[in-house]
Design a protein around this motif. Structure first.
Motif, PDB file in Angstrom:
ATOM      1  N   ASP B 606       0.854  -1.178   0.000  1.00 36.93           N
ATOM      2  CA  ASP B 606       0.000   0.000   0.000  1.00 36.93           C
ATOM      3  C   ASP B 606       0.893   1.231   0.000  1.00 36.93           C
ATOM      4  OD1 ASP B 606      -1.737   1.997   0.430  1.00 36.93           O
ATOM      5  OD2 ASP B 606      -2.732   1.100   2.169  1.00 36.93           O
ATOM      6  N   HIS B 607       1.007   1.883  -1.138  1.00 31.63           N
ATOM      7  CA  HIS B 607       1.932   3.017  -1.226  1.00 31.63           C
ATOM      8  C   HIS B 607       1.277   4.347  -0.915  1.00 31.63           C
ATOM      9  CE1 HIS B 607       4.938   0.321  -2.573  1.00 31.63           C
ATOM     10  NE2 HIS B 607       4.300  -0.004  -3.660  1.00 31.63           N
ATOM     11  N   GLY B 608       0.010   4.343  -0.473  1.00 32.28           N
ATOM     12  CA  GLY B 608      -0.628   5.603  -0.115  1.00 32.28           C
ATOM     13  C   GLY B 608      -1.126   6.350  -1.336  1.00 32.28           C
ATOM     14  N   TYR B 609      -1.458   7.608  -1.145  1.00 31.19           N
ATOM     15  CA  TYR B 609      -2.022   8.393  -2.244  1.00 31.19           C
ATOM     16  C   TYR B 609      -1.380   9.767  -2.268  1.00 31.19           C
ATOM     17  CZ  TYR B 609      -4.723  10.627   1.460  1.00 31.19           C
ATOM     18  OH  TYR B 609      -5.089  11.319   2.580  1.00 31.19           O
ATOM     19  N   ASN B 610      -1.601  10.497  -3.347  1.00 33.75           N
ATOM     20  CA  ASN B 610      -1.054  11.844  -3.464  1.00 33.75           C
ATOM     21  C   ASN B 610      -2.162  12.879  -3.368  1.00 33.75           C
ATOM     22  OD1 ASN B 610       1.679  11.451  -3.710  1.00 33.75           O
ATOM     23  ND2 ASN B 610       1.481  10.896  -5.874  1.00 33.75           N
ATOM     24  N   ILE B 611      -1.887  13.955  -2.640  1.00 30.98           N
ATOM     25  CA  ILE B 611      -2.797  15.094  -2.683  1.00 30.98           C
ATOM     26  C   ILE B 611      -2.298  15.998  -3.807  1.00 30.98           C
ATOM     27  CG2 ILE B 611      -3.808  16.992  -1.385  1.00 30.98           C
ATOM     28  CD1 ILE B 611      -3.030  15.559   1.138  1.00 30.98           C
ATOM     29  N   PRO B 612      -3.140  16.233  -4.833  1.00 30.03           N
ATOM     30  CA  PRO B 612      -2.648  17.014  -5.975  1.00 30.03           C
ATOM     31  C   PRO B 612      -2.360  18.470  -5.595  1.00 30.03           C
ATOM     32  CG  PRO B 612      -4.974  16.485  -6.219  1.00 30.03           C
ATOM     33  CD  PRO B 612      -4.496  15.755  -5.015  1.00 30.03           C
ATOM     34  N   LEU B 613      -1.466  19.063  -6.384  1.00 28.28           N
ATOM     35  CA  LEU B 613      -0.971  20.402  -6.105  1.00 28.28           C
ATOM     36  C   LEU B 613      -2.095  21.430  -6.042  1.00 28.28           C
ATOM     37  CD1 LEU B 613       1.546  22.057  -5.715  1.00 28.28           C
ATOM     38  CD2 LEU B 613       1.798  22.211  -8.183  1.00 28.28           C
ATOM     39  N   GLU B 614      -3.060  21.318  -6.977  1.00 27.66           N
ATOM     40  CA  GLU B 614      -4.128  22.341  -7.025  1.00 27.66           C
ATOM     41  C   GLU B 614      -4.894  22.363  -5.718  1.00 27.66           C
ATOM     42  OE1 GLU B 614      -4.929  19.571  -9.827  1.00 27.66           O
ATOM     43  OE2 GLU B 614      -2.845  20.245  -9.901  1.00 27.66           O
ATOM     44  N   ARG B 615      -5.127  21.161  -5.201  1.00 25.32           N
ATOM     45  CA  ARG B 615      -5.919  21.088  -3.980  1.00 25.32           C
ATOM     46  C   ARG B 615      -5.159  21.714  -2.798  1.00 25.32           C
ATOM     47  NH1 ARG B 615     -10.325  19.209  -1.540  1.00 25.32           N
ATOM     48  NH2 ARG B 615      -9.895  18.636   0.623  1.00 25.32           N
TER      49      ARG B 615
END
Lengths: 114, 624, 205
Positions: B606-615
């Motif tokens: 489980d490598h997790g997730y990314n919060i995108p830059l725009e957000r």
């Protein structure tokens, strides 16, 4: 990113120097292993036969065990390598605190007064 | 993996909290669970004080009294003080070192759930014939299979399970502090609360493991017929005392050192001065931690181990007064010449100092082996450790609550109510426990459920009980304050309501899930204050603004905790008269649940997730 | 914290510590081993304190057979070496070598465990039950706990080997294998003290 973390590599990034270093390290490890085997043999022989006086047997074999302990930790578990300062700190503390624990539990049970 | 970002947004509230691995949410869960246990054990204390109010009271029976003293002590130490401290550690430490989360977010959640289910296991003892009754130390032979009832099994298994939780949290904190510091945050720039957290976590690793060993021995003795503590089979009862106190004495420092850390944060903030003697404070913390492991036999002076052993441990014990004294003077010198603000947090922090000195002085008195034969197991000891635990730890926790509350919940606690709470608590506390010193010296025994008329103890016991009620009222006031402030208090949007010094105040309020949009570059001790004075009042970023990688939530920590609860209960069932289901089946079910979840965790990457830059940009814009 | 992996350069020479996650696992596991040290110390201390308390049951010199213990010791020491060789293979991106040496480690560990069960069975039939005496309880607890560690290690490594049977060496599984091998060495370290303190001192000390 994340995807690459589950991907195998085509080759190793190791330089030639590092490879030679690794082979040398491997030889040292095998030597350490041979040394540990002989220490074990020595401990069993010392107990099984009468070569050394019985009074000295216990300190002698405990000493051998301590040497093996350090060989395992420093060679097989790489504690001698760099970037191991914190692991060393934890193990040294662990051994340091284990000593009074073992002595107290073995001796200070109220049967003999100290 | 930007596509699965949405996974925090569309969870139900309950599922979100059950699966969260966010250190700030886990902190709040620790805070709530710890408070509930604190109130529960506090009510037990009230019952005991009512029973002792007058000579020969018949409010509760001797058996119930024994169960209450045991549960009061056990819950307060393991299930109230520890989680409350963990709450603040979890919240403040990653923020103070400029990290996005702890090193092992999954393990952090795991630690909470295991602790929680361990506490639950101990607590359900009331429904199965009464709680443990051998005191929080559970000395054998009182607690061995020959004399102890089923309650002791709940004590053993409950503590074993919750101890695992504490241990893994400790490991997590050590790795977090060593590996996750922001650039420039060297070891000697760590805030003192982080230092004490590090040291305490190391103590946990070295103290909770002997406890696990000791509890395992007691469990094997009680359930599987081991002979460790049965003198007739060549066992030895002193063995348990040694193992318990090898754990038990460091445990005291595990609780009090974080309080020292909190005080060292609050006093500089409200004295408007940097902490006096920072490096001496760090050094003193390390020395206290080291000596804390070398003194456990002072709990056993009257056992009869021998004069030489007693002397060695007596001297080591007295030596602890030296580093503690260093700390006391450093706090005083921090306040000296500072611009003091006496709000509730500062009142708690500054009154901590003299109270703790009182507890420390009686500690040195108790350390003298010959006179300890007089003090041993009297109310003098009770007074001593309550001065340390309430005067030290509880006041520290109150200070932390008032200090970090705006960051945690987005509004301050009401100051007027807070000051009332403080003064009532402080007066009630001294009223309760100061007279107990004298009660002890005139011979009132600890753990005794009643006393006779004409022994000269009636008046002082009455005073003590009145004090307890005042303290209880103060705690009710605090709970009221929390509810009142939640509705009436002004919302805070600024970063730094106290004009404080350390990095956690550089984050937005409320703190976004990623803490810092850009990892800050630390340039000094008290980095936030340094930037306010020497910089432009914002932290210099150490990296460009980019996508932020965050770990996924997981239900597995909850499942592992549940599995340990079921397994532990299965072991207890082995000692029950007529278990409805075969105990072995329950143990196997628990083991399958626990090890199955662990295996699942190991197998699934489980490598997790990314919060995108725009957000991130959007969140940051809203906050500023 | 974005771990960007440069796949073109090849496997880093220390794949177990190439990512922050790997560094954390590495340090966290060492911290855990520090705690294990003192936990085993407590059991060793218990054994030393109670070893003379045989309560008319068999004593240590009555029952211990050194040849069996010697064979067990050799097997476990060798398994420590094979896991070292597996780690060398891993550093060189030799996945097949890693797998083979790890499976050899598992086999050696399993045979050690088998011998230990046989040993306990023998002692039990000689008259040393778990509840016979304080000595018996502390002996079985100390050695049994070590056996439980071996069992856990076997389960752990086997799970890893099956899960990653054809995955190649990645930056995710390299720390896992490394940590498992550290654990295996630690089991060996504990055994060194068990054969010295329990068996050799029990027979000749």
């Amino acid at each position: 990113m994340g995807e690459n973390l589950s991907q195998p590599f085509e080759k190793s990034a190791m330089s030639k120097d590092e490879r030679i270093q690794l082979e040398r390290e491997k030889r040292i490890q095998i030597t350490a292993f041979a040394f540990m085997i002989s220490l074990t043999l020595l401990a069993f022989i010392a107990t099984g036969s009468e070569i050394i006086p019985a009074v000295f047997t216990v300190p002698f074999i405990v000493g051998l065990a301590v040497i093996q302990f350090f060989l395992q930790l420093f060679y097989f578990m790489h504690l001698k390598d760099k970037n191991h300062a914190w692991p060393n700190m934890m193990m040294v503390s662990g051994v340091f605190l284990s000593t009074p624990t073992i002595i107290a539990l073995a001796l200070l049970l109220g049967e003999t007064k100290f | 993996m930007a596509d699965n970002y949405a996974n925090t947004a569309d969870k139900s509230v309950l599922w979100d909290w059950l699966t969260t691995v966010d250190h700030k949410k886990i902190a709040i869960m620790y805070l709530i669970a710890g408070t509930l246990f604190f109130v529960k054990a506090g009510v037990m204390a009230l019952f005991m004080r009512i029973q002792l109010m007058r000579p020969e009271m018949e409010f509760i029976t001797g058996q119930t009294f024994n169960e209450l003293i045991t549960m009061h002590g056990t819950i307060m130490l393991f299930l109230a003080a520890t989680p409350l401290i963990f709450a603040f550690m979890n919240f403040a430490v990653p923020l103070q070192i400029g990290a996005r989360d702890v090193a092992f977010p999954f393990v952090n959640a795991l630690g909470f759930w295991i602790f929680f289910f361990g506490g639950l296991l101990l607590s359900v003892s009331w429904f199965f014939g009464g709680g443990p009754d051998a005191g929080w130390t559970s000395y054998v032979p009182l607690a061995s299979r020959e004399h102890g009832g089923l309650g002791i099994d709940f004590y053993v298994l409950g503590l074993q399970v919750s101890g695992i939780g504490t241990l893994v949290s400790g490991i997590n904190f050590i790795v977090t502090i060593i590996n996750m510091r922001a650039p420039g945050m060297t070891m000697m720039r760590l805030p003192l609360f982080v230092w004490t957290t590090l040291v305490v976590s190391i103590l946990i690793v070295f103290a909770f493991t002997p406890l696990a060993a000791g509890l395992a021995l007691l469990m094997l003795d009680r359930i599987f017929g081991g002979q460790f503590f049965i003198p007739g089979m060549d066992g030895n009862v002193v063995l348990w005392q040694h193992i318990f106190w090898i754990f038990g004495h460091p445990e005291v420092y595990i609780l009090v050192l974080p309080a020292f850390g909190i005080i060292s944060e609050v006093i500089p903030a409200f004295s408007r001065k940097r902490l006096f003697g920072y490096s001496a404070m760090v050094f003193a913390t390390l020395v206290i931690a080291f000596l804390g492991f070398m003194v456990w036999v002072h709990h056993m002076f009257t056992v009869g181990i021998g004069p030489v052993a007693n002397s060695i441990f007596a001297i080591a014990t007295m030596a602890i007064a030296v580093p503690t004294g260093i700390k006391i003077f450093n706090w005083l010198f921090t306040m000296w010449g500072g611009k003091l603000t006496f709000n509730t947090a500062m009142l708690c922090a500054s009154s901590f100092v003299p109270t703790f000195v009182l507890g420390g002085v009686t500690g040195v008195m108790l350390a003298m082996a010959p006179v300890d034969h007089l003090y041993h197991d009297t109310y003098f000891v009770v007074a001593h450790f309550h001065y340390i635990i309430i005067g030290g730890i509880v006041l520290g926790l109150f200070a932390a609550l008032f200090y970090w509350y705006p960051k945690m919940f987005g509004h301050k606690l009401n100051e007027a109510l807070g000051k009332w709470m403080f003064w009532l608590f402080y007066i009630g506390f001294h009223l309760t426990f100061f007279v107990q010193h004298i009660l002890g010296l005139i011979g009132m025994q600890r753990r005794i459920y009643t006393y006779l008329e004409g022994q000269g103890m009636a008046t002082m016991n009455m005073i003590s009980t009145i004090g307890t009620f005042i303290m209880a009222f103060a705690v009710v006031l605090l709970v009221f304050n929390v509810v009142y402030s939640a509705y009436k208090s002004e919302r805070i949007t600024e970063r730094d309501p106290w004009d404080a010094r350390t990095l956690e105040w550089a984050t937005n309020t409320p703190v976004p899930e990623y803490n810092f949009a850009q990892t800050p570059q630390v340039r000094s001790l008290d980095p936030w204050f340094y930037e306010k004075v020497h910089g432009d009042g914002t932290m210099k970023p150490a990296e460009p603004l980019d996508d932020i990688h965050m770990p996924n939530g997981s239900i597995l920590p909850f499942m592992i905790g549940l599995g340990l609860f079921i397994g532990g209960f299965g072991f207890i069932m082995m000692n029950m008269e007529n278990p409805i289901v075969p105990p072995l089946l329950v143990v196997i079910l628990g083991a399958v649940l626990t090890f199955g979840s662990m295996g699942l965790r190991s197998i699934k990457e489980d490598h997790g997730y990314n919060i995108p830059l725009e957000r991130i940009k959007k969140i940051e814009k809203e906050a500023s | 914290m974005a771990d960007s992996v440069d796949m073109t350069k090849g496997l880093p020479s220390h794949p177990e510590r190439a990512t922050l996650d790997g560094k954390n696992k590495f340090l966290g596991f060492w911290v855990f081993l520090g705690g294990e040290t003192i936990m085993f110390a407590t059991f060793f201390g218990t054994y030393l304190g109670l070893m003379s308390g045989t309560a008319d049951g068999p004593t240590s010199s009555d029952i211990f057979s050194l040849p069996l213990v010697f064979i067990m010791t050799m097997i476990l020491l060798t398994s420590s070496l094979t896991s070292v060789l597996a780690m060398f293979a891993m550093k060189k991106n030799n996945f097949k070598g890693l797998m083979v040496w790890m499976w050899v480690t598992v086999l050696l560990g399993a045979s050690f465990l088998g011998l230990e069960i046989y040993e306990f069975y023998e002692y039990y039939h000689y008259g040393l039950g778990y509840t016979t005496s304080a000595f018996a309880s502390s002996f079985y607890t100390l050695v049994g706990l070590h056996g439980a560690h071996v069992l856990f290690g076997l389960g752990w490594i086997t799970t890893l080997l099956i899960r990653y049977r054809s995955a190649g060496i990645t930056l995710t599984n390299a720390p896992k294998f490394y940590v498992a091998s550290l654990y295996w060495h630690f089991i060996d370290v504990i055994w060194v003290f068990i054969f010295t303190v329990v068996y050799l001192m029990g027979v000749g000390g």
